[in-house]
Design a protein around this motif. Structure first.
Motif, PDB file in Angstrom:
ATOM      1  N   VAL A   1      11.597   6.393   3.875  1.00 60.03           N
ATOM      2  CA  VAL A   1      10.275   5.752   3.806  1.00 60.03           C
ATOM      3  C   VAL A   1       9.952   5.417   2.356  1.00 60.03           C
ATOM      4  O   VAL A   1       9.481   4.314   2.058  1.00 60.03           O
ATOM      5  N   ARG A   2      10.236   6.338   1.455  1.00 66.12           N
ATOM      6  CA  ARG A   2       9.993   6.060   0.026  1.00 66.12           C
ATOM      7  C   ARG A   2      10.827   4.875  -0.450  1.00 66.12           C
ATOM      8  O   ARG A   2      10.364   4.048  -1.230  1.00 66.12           O
ATOM      9  N   ARG A   3      12.065   4.775   0.027  1.00 61.29           N
ATOM     10  CA  ARG A   3      12.918   3.646  -0.340  1.00 61.29           C
ATOM     11  C   ARG A   3      12.328   2.340   0.199  1.00 61.29           C
ATOM     12  O   ARG A   3      12.313   1.321  -0.496  1.00 61.29           O
ATOM     13  N   LEU A   4      11.839   2.352   1.435  1.00 62.27           N
ATOM     14  CA  LEU A   4      11.211   1.164   2.015  1.00 62.27           C
ATOM     15  C   LEU A   4       9.989   0.758   1.197  1.00 62.27           C
ATOM     16  O   LEU A   4       9.742  -0.431   0.982  1.00 62.27           O
ATOM     17  N   MET A   5       9.264   1.738   0.695  1.00 62.75           N
ATOM     18  CA  MET A   5       8.108   1.459  -0.152  1.00 62.75           C
ATOM     19  C   MET A   5       8.556   0.843  -1.477  1.00 62.75           C
ATOM     20  O   MET A   5       7.979  -0.139  -1.941  1.00 62.75           O
ATOM     21  N   ALA A   6       9.601   1.405  -2.070  1.00 64.83           N
ATOM     22  CA  ALA A   6      10.116   0.901  -3.346  1.00 64.83           C
ATOM     23  C   ALA A   6      10.644  -0.525  -3.215  1.00 64.83           C
ATOM     24  O   ALA A   6      10.527  -1.334  -4.141  1.00 64.83           O
ATOM     25  N   GLU A   7      11.217  -0.834  -2.052  1.00 63.33           N
ATOM     26  CA  GLU A   7      11.765  -2.170  -1.808  1.00 63.33           C
ATOM     27  C   GLU A   7      10.689  -3.161  -1.373  1.00 63.33           C
ATOM     28  O   GLU A   7      10.982  -4.336  -1.182  1.00 63.33           O
ATOM     29  N   GLY A   8       9.463  -2.690  -1.182  1.00 62.96           N
ATOM     30  CA  GLY A   8       8.369  -3.571  -0.789  1.00 62.96           C
ATOM     31  C   GLY A   8       8.321  -3.861   0.701  1.00 62.96           C
ATOM     32  O   GLY A   8       7.571  -4.733   1.135  1.00 62.96           O
ATOM     33  N   LYS A   9       9.099  -3.136   1.479  1.00 59.61           N
ATOM     34  CA  LYS A   9       9.108  -3.350   2.930  1.00 59.61           C
ATOM     35  C   LYS A   9       7.934  -2.646   3.599  1.00 59.61           C
ATOM     36  O   LYS A   9       7.522  -3.017   4.686  1.00 59.61           O
ATOM     37  N   LEU A  10       7.415  -1.621   2.946  1.00 57.09           N
ATOM     38  CA  LEU A  10       6.193  -0.946   3.348  1.00 57.09           C
ATOM     39  C   LEU A  10       5.363  -0.760   2.086  1.00 57.09           C
ATOM     40  O   LEU A  10       5.908  -0.422   1.033  1.00 57.09           O
ATOM     41  N   SER A  11       4.066  -0.968   2.191  1.00 61.08           N
ATOM     42  CA  SER A  11       3.207  -0.763   1.029  1.00 61.08           C
ATOM     43  C   SER A  11       2.398   0.508   1.216  1.00 61.08           C
ATOM     44  O   SER A  11       2.202   0.990   2.328  1.00 61.08           O
ATOM     45  N   SER A  12       1.946   1.050   0.096  1.00 57.47           N
ATOM     46  CA  SER A  12       1.199   2.299   0.155  1.00 57.47           C
ATOM     47  C   SER A  12      -0.014   2.222  -0.761  1.00 57.47           C
ATOM     48  O   SER A  12      -0.119   1.344  -1.612  1.00 57.47           O
ATOM     49  N   THR A  13      -0.903   3.171  -0.585  1.00 58.11           N
ATOM     50  CA  THR A  13      -2.061   3.290  -1.454  1.00 58.11           C
ATOM     51  C   THR A  13      -1.677   4.142  -2.648  1.00 58.11           C
ATOM     52  O   THR A  13      -0.561   4.642  -2.736  1.00 58.11           O
ATOM     53  N   ARG A  14      -2.609   4.332  -3.545  1.00 52.42           N
ATOM     54  CA  ARG A  14      -2.345   5.155  -4.731  1.00 52.42           C
ATOM     55  C   ARG A  14      -1.978   6.590  -4.378  1.00 52.42           C
ATOM     56  O   ARG A  14      -1.240   7.245  -5.091  1.00 52.42           O
ATOM     57  N   ASP A  15      -2.514   7.081  -3.265  1.00 52.98           N
ATOM     58  CA  ASP A  15      -2.216   8.457  -2.869  1.00 52.98           C
ATOM     59  C   ASP A  15      -1.044   8.533  -1.896  1.00 52.98           C
ATOM     60  O   ASP A  15      -0.875   9.509  -1.180  1.00 52.98           O
ATOM     61  N   ASN A  16      -0.204   7.496  -1.889  1.00 52.36           N
ATOM     62  CA  ASN A  16       1.022   7.446  -1.083  1.00 52.36           C
ATOM     63  C   ASN A  16       0.772   7.543   0.423  1.00 52.36           C
ATOM     64  O   ASN A  16       1.565   8.130   1.150  1.00 52.36           O
ATOM     65  N   CYS A  17      -0.315   6.956   0.873  1.00 49.64           N
ATOM     66  CA  CYS A  17      -0.554   6.818   2.300  1.00 49.64           C
ATOM     67  C   CYS A  17      -0.184   5.399   2.705  1.00 49.64           C
ATOM     68  O   CYS A  17      -0.201   4.483   1.891  1.00 49.64           O
ATOM     69  N   LEU A  18       0.157   5.234   3.953  1.00 51.60           N
ATOM     70  CA  LEU A  18       0.552   3.922   4.462  1.00 51.60           C
ATOM     71  C   LEU A  18      -0.364   3.531   5.609  1.00 51.60           C
ATOM     72  O   LEU A  18      -0.881   4.391   6.331  1.00 51.60           O
ATOM     73  N   LEU A  19      -0.528   2.233   5.793  1.00 53.41           N
ATOM     74  CA  LEU A  19      -1.301   1.738   6.927  1.00 53.41           C
ATOM     75  C   LEU A  19      -0.505   1.969   8.201  1.00 53.41           C
ATOM     76  O   LEU A  19       0.654   1.549   8.301  1.00 53.41           O
ATOM     77  N   LEU A  20      -1.112   2.620   9.174  1.00 52.21           N
ATOM     78  CA  LEU A  20      -0.440   2.874  10.436  1.00 52.21           C
ATOM     79  C   LEU A  20       0.006   1.567  11.085  1.00 52.21           C
ATOM     80  O   LEU A  20       1.134   1.474  11.580  1.00 52.21           O
ATOM     81  N   ASP A  21      -0.857   0.555  11.066  1.00 53.55           N
ATOM     82  CA  ASP A  21      -0.498  -0.734  11.670  1.00 53.55           C
ATOM     83  C   ASP A  21       0.741  -1.339  11.022  1.00 53.55           C
ATOM     84  O   ASP A  21       1.586  -1.921  11.696  1.00 53.55           O
ATOM     85  N   GLU A  22       0.875  -1.175   9.714  1.00 49.57           N
ATOM     86  CA  GLU A  22       2.040  -1.717   9.005  1.00 49.57           C
ATOM     87  C   GLU A  22       3.313  -0.955   9.388  1.00 49.57           C
ATOM     88  O   GLU A  22       4.374  -1.553   9.579  1.00 49.57           O
ATOM     89  N   VAL A  23       3.196   0.353   9.519  1.00 52.68           N
ATOM     90  CA  VAL A  23       4.344   1.172   9.919  1.00 52.68           C
ATOM     91  C   VAL A  23       4.787   0.791  11.329  1.00 52.68           C
ATOM     92  O   VAL A  23       5.979   0.612  11.599  1.00 52.68           O
ATOM     93  N   LEU A  24       3.824   0.633  12.233  1.00 49.94           N
ATOM     94  CA  LEU A  24       4.149   0.259  13.614  1.00 49.94           C
ATOM     95  C   LEU A  24       4.738  -1.146  13.686  1.00 49.94           C
ATOM     96  O   LEU A  24       5.655  -1.397  14.481  1.00 49.94           O
ATOM     97  N   ALA A  25       4.239  -2.058  12.851  1.00 49.90           N
ATOM     98  CA  ALA A  25       4.788  -3.417  12.823  1.00 49.90           C
ATOM     99  C   ALA A  25       6.227  -3.396  12.314  1.00 49.90           C
ATOM    100  O   ALA A  25       7.093  -4.106  12.846  1.00 49.90           O
ATOM    101  N   TYR A  26       6.500  -2.590  11.289  1.00 47.06           N
ATOM    102  CA  TYR A  26       7.863  -2.468  10.774  1.00 47.06           C
ATOM    103  C   TYR A  26       8.782  -1.923  11.864  1.00 47.06           C
ATOM    104  O   TYR A  26       9.890  -2.424  12.066  1.00 47.06           O
ATOM    105  N   LYS A  27       8.309  -0.897  12.584  1.00 46.84           N
ATOM    106  CA  LYS A  27       9.105  -0.309  13.658  1.00 46.84           C
ATOM    107  C   LYS A  27       9.401  -1.356  14.739  1.00 46.84           C
ATOM    108  O   LYS A  27      10.528  -1.437  15.239  1.00 46.84           O
TER     109      LYS A  27
END
Length: 72
Positions: A23-49
């Motif tokens: 998940v951290r790698r996906l964030m680093a590659e820009g495939k998933l974005s996160s907030t400053r506190d390293n939380c992710l939008l559930l909708d974005e995670v489900l869309a990626y899945k």
């Protein structure tokens, strides 16, 4: 942000059936974005899945069409 539901990296990993490091790698590659506190939008995670599942299904369909009922 708005009232969108957020998930932790650990929860995202559970949803995607991967390790937290992936998940951290996906964030680093820009495939998933996160907030400053390293939380992710559930909708974005489900869309990626859903995208990953669609790509896998497309590959399996191609594989079945290409090789038919041949047995190894």
């Amino acid at each position: 942000m708005n009232d969108a539901e957020m998930v932790s990296i650990e929860d995202a990993a559970k949803i995607l059936f991967v390790r937290r490091s992936h998940v951290r790698r996906l964030m680093a590659e820009g495939k998933l974005s996160s907030t400053r506190d390293n939380c992710l939008l559930l909708d974005e995670v489900l869309a990626y899945k859903a995208r990953q599942k669609a790509e896998a299904s497309k590959f399996l369909d191609w594989h079945a069409d290409e090789f038919g009922d041949e047995q190894p």
